[in-house]
Design a protein around this motif. Structure first.
Motif, mmCIF file in Angstrom:
data_model
loop_
_atom_site.group_PDB
_atom_site.id
_atom_site.type_symbol
_atom_site.label_atom_id
_atom_site.label_comp_id
_atom_site.label_asym_id
_atom_site.label_seq_id
_atom_site.Cartn_x
_atom_site.Cartn_y
_atom_site.Cartn_z
ATOM 1 N N LEU A 123 0.863 -1.177 0.000
ATOM 2 C CA LEU A 123 0.000 0.000 0.000
ATOM 3 C C LEU A 123 0.899 1.226 0.000
ATOM 4 O O LEU A 123 1.784 1.358 0.857
ATOM 5 C CB LEU A 123 -0.897 -0.004 1.247
ATOM 6 N N GLU A 124 0.675 2.092 -0.979
ATOM 7 C CA GLU A 124 1.486 3.313 -1.035
ATOM 8 C C GLU A 124 0.870 4.391 -0.152
ATOM 9 O O GLU A 124 -0.330 4.632 -0.188
ATOM 10 C CB GLU A 124 1.600 3.821 -2.480
ATOM 11 N N THR A 161 6.506 4.259 0.489
ATOM 12 C CA THR A 161 6.283 5.703 0.473
ATOM 13 C C THR A 161 7.380 6.438 -0.284
ATOM 14 O O THR A 161 8.501 5.923 -0.438
ATOM 15 C CB THR A 161 6.166 6.277 1.910
ATOM 16 N N ILE A 162 7.028 7.609 -0.784
ATOM 17 C CA ILE A 162 7.982 8.548 -1.376
ATOM 18 C C ILE A 162 7.693 9.910 -0.730
ATOM 19 O O ILE A 162 6.676 10.521 -1.040
ATOM 20 C CB ILE A 162 7.784 8.697 -2.899
ATOM 21 N N ALA A 174 11.653 12.664 9.359
ATOM 22 C CA ALA A 174 10.393 12.671 10.113
ATOM 23 C C ALA A 174 9.298 11.959 9.320
ATOM 24 O O ALA A 174 8.486 11.216 9.885
ATOM 25 C CB ALA A 174 9.974 14.107 10.444
ATOM 26 N N TYR A 175 9.273 12.157 8.008
ATOM 27 C CA TYR A 175 8.293 11.442 7.175
ATOM 28 C C TYR A 175 8.534 9.935 7.244
ATOM 29 O O TYR A 175 7.602 9.148 7.412
ATOM 30 C CB TYR A 175 8.379 11.901 5.715
ATOM 31 N N PHE A 176 9.780 9.533 7.110
ATOM 32 C CA PHE A 176 10.105 8.103 7.181
ATOM 33 C C PHE A 176 9.635 7.522 8.518
ATOM 34 O O PHE A 176 9.078 6.432 8.582
ATOM 35 C CB PHE A 176 11.614 7.875 7.039
ATOM 36 N N GLU A 177 9.878 8.281 9.581
ATOM 37 C CA GLU A 177 9.518 7.747 10.892
ATOM 38 C C GLU A 177 8.003 7.654 11.072
ATOM 39 O O GLU A 177 7.499 6.725 11.694
ATOM 40 C CB GLU A 177 10.196 8.566 11.999
ATOM 41 N N LYS A 178 7.297 8.607 10.491
ATOM 42 C CA LYS A 178 5.829 8.543 10.521
ATOM 43 C C LYS A 178 5.327 7.283 9.824
ATOM 44 O O LYS A 178 4.407 6.613 10.291
ATOM 45 C CB LYS A 178 5.234 9.759 9.800
ATOM 46 N N VAL A 179 5.922 6.986 8.691
ATOM 47 C CA VAL A 179 5.478 5.805 7.935
ATOM 48 C C VAL A 179 5.843 4.539 8.703
ATOM 49 O O VAL A 179 5.078 3.575 8.728
ATOM 50 C CB VAL A 179 6.064 5.795 6.510
ATOM 51 N N ARG A 180 7.000 4.548 9.353
ATOM 52 C CA ARG A 180 7.364 3.386 10.157
ATOM 53 C C ARG A 180 6.317 3.141 11.272
ATOM 54 O O ARG A 180 5.919 2.012 11.537
ATOM 55 C CB ARG A 180 8.755 3.548 10.776
ATOM 56 N N ARG A 181 5.862 4.238 11.878
ATOM 57 C CA ARG A 181 4.859 4.063 12.939
ATOM 58 C C ARG A 181 3.544 3.511 12.373
ATOM 59 O O ARG A 181 2.911 2.650 12.976
ATOM 60 C CB ARG A 181 4.642 5.388 13.683
ATOM 61 N N LEU A 182 3.165 4.011 11.207
ATOM 62 C CA LEU A 182 1.954 3.485 10.559
ATOM 63 C C LEU A 182 2.125 1.996 10.247
ATOM 64 O O LEU A 182 1.210 1.191 10.432
ATOM 65 C CB LEU A 182 1.676 4.237 9.254
ATOM 66 N N PHE A 183 3.312 1.660 9.779
ATOM 67 C CA PHE A 183 3.633 0.267 9.434
ATOM 68 C C PHE A 183 3.451 -0.634 10.662
ATOM 69 O O PHE A 183 2.775 -1.665 10.598
ATOM 70 C CB PHE A 183 5.080 0.222 8.924
ATOM 71 N N ILE A 184 4.046 -0.226 11.764
ATOM 72 C CA ILE A 184 3.981 -1.032 12.989
ATOM 73 C C ILE A 184 2.533 -1.181 13.459
ATOM 74 O O ILE A 184 2.072 -2.266 13.815
ATOM 75 C CB ILE A 184 4.859 -0.402 14.098
ATOM 76 N N ASP A 185 1.815 -0.077 13.409
ATOM 77 C CA ASP A 185 0.450 -0.037 13.898
ATOM 78 C C ASP A 185 -0.478 -0.927 13.060
ATOM 79 O O ASP A 185 -1.187 -1.793 13.583
ATOM 80 C CB ASP A 185 -0.016 1.431 13.828
ATOM 81 N N ILE A 186 -0.459 -0.716 11.757
ATOM 82 C CA ILE A 186 -1.336 -1.474 10.866
ATOM 83 C C ILE A 186 -0.950 -2.947 10.848
ATOM 84 O O ILE A 186 -1.811 -3.832 10.845
ATOM 85 C CB ILE A 186 -1.285 -0.881 9.441
ATOM 86 N N SER A 199 9.008 -0.300 2.253
ATOM 87 C CA SER A 199 9.801 0.172 1.118
ATOM 88 C C SER A 199 9.901 1.687 1.146
ATOM 89 O O SER A 199 8.939 2.400 0.867
ATOM 90 C CB SER A 199 9.141 -0.294 -0.191
ATOM 91 N N MET A 200 11.056 2.196 1.528
ATOM 92 C CA MET A 200 11.291 3.643 1.468
ATOM 93 C C MET A 200 12.784 3.910 1.368
ATOM 94 O O MET A 200 13.602 3.163 1.889
ATOM 95 C CB MET A 200 10.635 4.370 2.648
ATOM 96 N N GLY A 201 13.096 4.995 0.670
ATOM 97 C CA GLY A 201 14.480 5.372 0.462
ATOM 98 C C GLY A 201 14.893 5.207 -0.999
ATOM 99 O O GLY A 201 14.609 4.176 -1.609
#
Ligand SMILES: *Cc1c(COP(=O)(O)O)cnc(C)c1O
Length: 238
Positions: A123-124, A161-162, A174-186, A199-201
């Motif tokens: 999911l992007e 994410t991009i 900060a964006y990467f870390e936000k997505v990591r938190r979403l990843f863990i949560d979901i 997938s990021m970077g």
């Protein structure tokens, strides 16, 4: 072509960033973003041990498939995907990283059902809330995940994410870390912690992405060299 050396150098940087983050470099999947690079470049990357190749444009991917450009490596689709082109990607790419809307999930599920297969996707996430970018906005991500879970011909393996291209380094992290938190949560709430990929970077920020938890990076320029977007128009000389 220094593609093999470039891949070796990228691998070293991946290993260093992973070490810093207390992880093994073997946990990080290196996807070569091969857009605008020809079949020979793809083959060179595969010979040098790239983990997967990712394409952005359906037409280019189809042409390179006809040249057997990806033989020996998994093919991912990482670009913006138009609904009317989904049929050309499902079943050909083993992972569609850019599933970023409910409509696209519908199309992918339908195309996969026709082929009687289950399509793996990420999911992007449109983490910067950019109007022109595809991907689920963070508040819509759970709904996207729920919709995907209801589709028998889709399997969600994680998130992609991009971040906004103009973010400075700190904002980017900060964006990467936000997505990591979403990843863990979901992952915990909806996927029994069975997600495989975050997938990021890209070339400019894959080390930061790994520090922030990415285990899949998509690297183009640092492997294949810079892309020539201003392709010269062919002119007839009379
Ligand atoms: C082109 C592209 C990349 C790689 O970009 P580089 O900066 O060249 O490494 C990664 N992800 C996506 C979705 C891309 O389109």
């Amino acid at each position: 072509m220094p593609i093999a050396e470039n891949i070796a150098a990228v691998r070293e940087r991946i290993a260093a960033a992973a070490r810093e983050a207390g992880r093994a470099s073997s946990e990080i999947t290196l996807v070569g973003a091969s857009k605008m690079n020809d079949a020979a470049a793809c083959r060179a990357a595969i010979a040098a041990g790239i983990d997967a190749l990712g394409e952005n444009r359906v037409q280019e991917m189809t042409a390179k498939l006809a040249e057997n450009a990806y033989d020996g490596a998994p093919l991912h689709f990482i670009g913006h995907l138009q609904r009317n082109k989904v049929k050309q990607v499902v079943g050909r790419a083993v992972l569609i990283q850019s599933a970023g809307s409910l409509e696209l999930l519908d199309e992918i599920d339908k195309a996969a059902a026709k082929l009687e297969l289950v399509q793996d996707i990420l999911l992007e996430v449109n983490i910067g809330g950019e109007e022109k970018k595809s991907g689920f906005l963070p508040p819509a991500l759970f709904q996207g995940a729920e919709a995907a879970l209801e589709k028998p011909h889709i399997r969600v393996l994680g998130l992609m994410t991009i971040p906004p291209a103009d973010a400075d380094r700190e904002a980017n992290l900060a964006y990467f870390e936000k997505v990591r938190r979403l990843f863990i949560d979901i992952n915990a709430k909806m996927f029994h912690n069975e997600f495989q990929y975050l997938s990021m970077g890209m070339s400019g920020d894959f080390e930061d992405a790994i520090r922030a938890g990415a285990n899949m990076v998509r690297v183009g320029t640092a492997i294949f060299g810079s892309r020539n977007y201003a392709q010269p128009a062919r002119q007839e000389v009379t």
